[in-house]
Design an enzyme around this catalytic site. Structure first.
Site, PDB file in Angstrom:
ATOM      1  NE  ARG A 192      74.440  47.593  25.512  1.00  0.00           N
ATOM      2  CZ  ARG A 192      75.332  47.993  24.838  1.00  0.00           C
ATOM      3  NH1 ARG A 192      75.414  49.222  24.180  1.00  0.00           N
ATOM      4  NH2 ARG A 192      76.298  47.154  24.283  1.00  0.00           N
ATOM      5  CG  ASP A 193      74.545  47.450  20.565  1.00  0.00           C
ATOM      6  OD1 ASP A 193      75.119  47.958  20.547  1.00  0.00           O
ATOM      7  OD2 ASP A 193      75.904  46.412  20.479  1.00  0.00           O
ATOM      8  CG  HIS A 245      80.099  44.362  21.072  1.00  0.00           C
ATOM      9  ND1 HIS A 245      79.247  43.606  21.635  1.00  0.00           N
ATOM     10  CD2 HIS A 245      80.112  44.615  20.262  1.00  0.00           C
ATOM     11  CE1 HIS A 245      78.308  44.786  21.417  1.00  0.00           C
ATOM     12  NE2 HIS A 245      79.050  45.288  21.059  1.00  0.00           N
ATOM     13  CG  HIS A 265      78.498  46.806  16.212  1.00  0.00           C
ATOM     14  ND1 HIS A 265      77.047  46.900  16.172  1.00  0.00           N
ATOM     15  CD2 HIS A 265      78.664  46.098  17.532  1.00  0.00           C
ATOM     16  CE1 HIS A 265      77.020  47.079  17.374  1.00  0.00           C
ATOM     17  NE2 HIS A 265      77.167  46.516  17.900  1.00  0.00           N
ATOM     18  CB  CYS A 307      70.865  54.924  14.063  1.00  0.00           C
ATOM     19  SG  CYS A 307      70.178  55.998  13.337  1.00  0.00           S
ATOM     20  CG  ASN A 337      76.053  43.413  18.097  1.00  0.00           C
ATOM     21  OD1 ASN A 337      75.275  44.297  19.035  1.00  0.00           O
ATOM     22  ND2 ASN A 337      77.020  43.225  19.275  1.00  0.00           N
TER      23      ASN A 337
HETATM   24  N1  COA Z   1      71.103  58.157  33.954  1.00  0.00           N
HETATM   25  C1  COA Z   1      70.259  58.759  34.265  1.00  0.00           C
HETATM   26  N2  COA Z   1      70.724  60.286  34.419  1.00  0.00           N
HETATM   27  C2  COA Z   1      71.918  60.206  34.373  1.00  0.00           C
HETATM   28  C3  COA Z   1      73.067  59.826  34.167  1.00  0.00           C
HETATM   29  C4  COA Z   1      72.333  58.692  33.952  1.00  0.00           C
HETATM   30  N3  COA Z   1      73.507  56.796  33.879  1.00  0.00           N
HETATM   31  N4  COA Z   1      74.164  60.563  34.179  1.00  0.00           N
HETATM   32  C5  COA Z   1      73.888  61.471  33.793  1.00  0.00           C
HETATM   33  N5  COA Z   1      72.859  61.959  34.150  1.00  0.00           N
HETATM   34  C6  COA Z   1      71.820  63.036  34.823  1.00  0.00           C
HETATM   35  C7  COA Z   1      72.709  63.806  35.489  1.00  0.00           C
HETATM   36  O1  COA Z   1      72.230  63.353  37.031  1.00  0.00           O
HETATM   37  C8  COA Z   1      71.907  65.381  35.023  1.00  0.00           C
HETATM   38  O2  COA Z   1      70.567  65.699  35.977  1.00  0.00           O
HETATM   39  P1  COA Z   1      70.200  66.796  36.194  1.00  0.00           P
HETATM   40  O3  COA Z   1      70.630  67.515  35.076  1.00  0.00           O
HETATM   41  O4  COA Z   1      68.830  66.599  36.882  1.00  0.00           O
HETATM   42  O5  COA Z   1      71.319  67.076  37.397  1.00  0.00           O
HETATM   43  C9  COA Z   1      72.066  65.493  34.096  1.00  0.00           C
HETATM   44  O6  COA Z   1      71.920  64.004  33.887  1.00  0.00           O
HETATM   45  C10 COA Z   1      73.529  65.690  33.389  1.00  0.00           C
HETATM   46  O7  COA Z   1      74.912  64.716  33.921  1.00  0.00           O
HETATM   47  P2  COA Z   1      75.957  64.880  33.662  1.00  0.00           P
HETATM   48  O8  COA Z   1      76.735  64.151  34.256  1.00  0.00           O
HETATM   49  O9  COA Z   1      76.939  66.224  33.489  1.00  0.00           O
HETATM   50  O10 COA Z   1      75.702  63.601  32.162  1.00  0.00           O
HETATM   51  P3  COA Z   1      76.594  64.080  30.649  1.00  0.00           P
HETATM   52  O11 COA Z   1      75.115  65.580  30.569  1.00  0.00           O
HETATM   53  O12 COA Z   1      78.033  64.739  30.409  1.00  0.00           O
HETATM   54  O13 COA Z   1      76.018  63.259  29.773  1.00  0.00           O
HETATM   55  C11 COA Z   1      75.937  60.570  30.372  1.00  0.00           C
HETATM   56  C12 COA Z   1      77.059  62.089  30.180  1.00  0.00           C
HETATM   57  C13 COA Z   1      76.878  59.799  30.468  1.00  0.00           C
HETATM   58  C14 COA Z   1      75.028  60.627  31.477  1.00  0.00           C
HETATM   59  C15 COA Z   1      74.953  60.270  28.322  1.00  0.00           C
HETATM   60  O14 COA Z   1      76.035  60.679  27.587  1.00  0.00           O
HETATM   61  C16 COA Z   1      74.876  58.871  28.910  1.00  0.00           C
HETATM   62  O15 COA Z   1      74.028  58.437  28.885  1.00  0.00           O
HETATM   63  N6  COA Z   1      75.331  58.207  27.390  1.00  0.00           N
HETATM   64  C17 COA Z   1      75.192  57.022  27.140  1.00  0.00           C
HETATM   65  C18 COA Z   1      75.662  56.963  25.674  1.00  0.00           C
HETATM   66  C19 COA Z   1      75.002  55.696  24.898  1.00  0.00           C
HETATM   67  O16 COA Z   1      74.789  54.702  26.148  1.00  0.00           O
HETATM   68  N7  COA Z   1      76.170  54.788  24.634  1.00  0.00           N
HETATM   69  C20 COA Z   1      75.991  53.907  23.725  1.00  0.00           C
HETATM   70  C21 COA Z   1      76.147  52.593  24.350  1.00  0.00           C
HETATM   71  S1  COA Z   1      77.785  52.298  24.534  1.00  0.00           S
HETATM   72 ZN    ZN Z   2      78.280  47.557  20.556  1.00  0.00          ZN
END
Ligand code: COA
Ligand code: ZN
Length: 304
Positions: A15-16, A207, A209, A240, A249
């Site tokens: 994952r990470d 956890h 890094h 990255c 990590n």
């Molecule tokens: N998986 C798939 N699609 C997702 C989703 C998820 N977990 N969360 C939201 N979406 C989709 C929604 O369904 C929506 O789709 P649509 O436009 O077709 O209706 C769209 O994304 C926007 O939804 P919204 O709730 O407004 O999300 P956002 O644009 O504010 O984005 C996250 C928020 C959480 C989805 C996004 O920032 C994200 O995935 N971040 C993860 C970051 C990460 O993994 N970081 C490292 C780990 S700590």
């Molecule tokens: Zn991490």
């Protein structure tokens, strides 16, 4: 030193680590690596995350990975969830264990999941209700606990309030993340000392890094405070490649090596784990920071 006899290591590389790779790792290769890790004696692994595929393209295949990995008896496989949509996708993919992630830093939480910490916490309640209704096990994952590049040292009272809320909604354990690698052993001890009345050390995982080389030293500080669960990523995957200074990590095999050399059991077959790290290096096509891959273990670390 006050050290445990046995430690549980949580592998988070799939994952990470994979989330930061810019070239898509074919799903079959991910599954091959996770399956190989399952055979090393690891008891717990974060296999993927159900985040927006645009945010993390490399984990767009989360459902496929989760359904196709060979789930070994006795291994806890979990997936990271940032929001309700992620929880619904995880549920559909038959995921049994979820890690609900939230950053203790406002700036980081906003950039990571596009929500304030308060909104994320409210969301967690809803996600937890859904998860519990379907018998999922919940872990709370806190990011930026040991320093934030934008906000510096986040006040312990804020971290405490988030932990308390996650426990309230039903988290069975809590992961404290040094996402930015700004922690040091004194900072870790001091922080953990604040939590003794809030949560037993046995329910915490740490956890780290290794951004500034303090990862393994921080583990030692964690063990002295009674913590017995630590995250690590195979090969030291993570960070990255396009962002200078970002680091993964601590490498799982380096951690296992240190612990086993010290006589602390991990249940992991170290030579086998090092072989998996070499495979990961081949799959991603560049050298990893792992000391074990470069130097190999000392003979007295080869025990379970
Ligand atoms: N998986 C798939 N699609 C997702 C989703 C998820 N977990 N969360 C939201 N979406 C989709 C929604 O369904 C929506 O789709 P649509 O436009 O077709 O209706 C769209 O994304 C926007 O939804 P919204 O709730 O407004 O999300 P956002 O644009 O504010 O984005 C996250 C928020 C959480 C989805 C996004 O920032 C994200 O995935 N971040 C993860 C970051 C990460 O993994 N970081 C490292 C780990 S700590
Ligand atoms: Zn991490």
């Amino acid at each position: 030193m006050n050290l445990p006899r046995k430690v549980t290591i949580i592998e988070v590389g799939p994952r990470d680590g994979f989330q930061n790779e810019h070239i898509f790792i074919p799903t079959d290769q991910k599954i091959r690596i996770i399956d190989a890790l399952s055979e090393t004696g690891l008891a717990r692994m974060e296999a993927t995350s159900f985040v927006h595929p645009k945010a993390i393209p490399n984990l767009a295949d989360a459902a496929d990975v989760m359904t196709r990995i060979r789930k070994k008896e006795g291994v806890l496989y979990e997936a990271l969830i940032p929001n309700l949509k992620g929880a619904e996708r995880a549920l559909q993919a038959g995921v049994k264990n979820v890690k609900l992630v939230i950053s203790v830093s406002e700036a980081h939480n906003k950039s990571n999941v596009n929500m304030s910490v308060a909104d994320s916490l409210n969301n967690m309640e809803e996600i937890a209700r859904l998860a519990k209704a379907h018998g999922m096990r919940i872990t709370g994952g806190l990011a930026m606990v040991f320093g934030c590049p934008w906000e510096g040292k986040v006040p312990v009272s804020k971290i405490e309030a988030i932990i308390a809320r996650l426990l309230e909604v039903g988290a069975e354990d809590i992961s404290l993340g040094d996402t930015s690698g700004m922690g040091d052993p004194a900072y870790v001890s001091e922080t953990l000392n604040h939590f003794v009345d809030l949560i037993e050390a046995g329910k915490l995982s740490l956890h780290f890094h290794n951004t500034r080389g303090t990862g393994l030293a921080n583990v030692l500080a964690g063990m002295e405070a009674g913590v017995t669960m630590f995250d690590a990523s195979i090969g030291g995957l993570g960070g990255c490649p396009f962002s200078p200074g970002a680091t993964g990590n601590i490498a799982t095999e380096d951690l296992v090596h240190m612990l086993q050399a010290m006589g602390i059991a991990t249940g992991i077959d170290l030579p086998r784990l090092i072989e998996v790290a070499k495979t990961v290096q081949e799959v991603i096509g560049r050298p990893l920071p792992s000391s074990m891959v470069k130097a190999g273990p000392v003979p007295w670390s080869i025990r379970k």
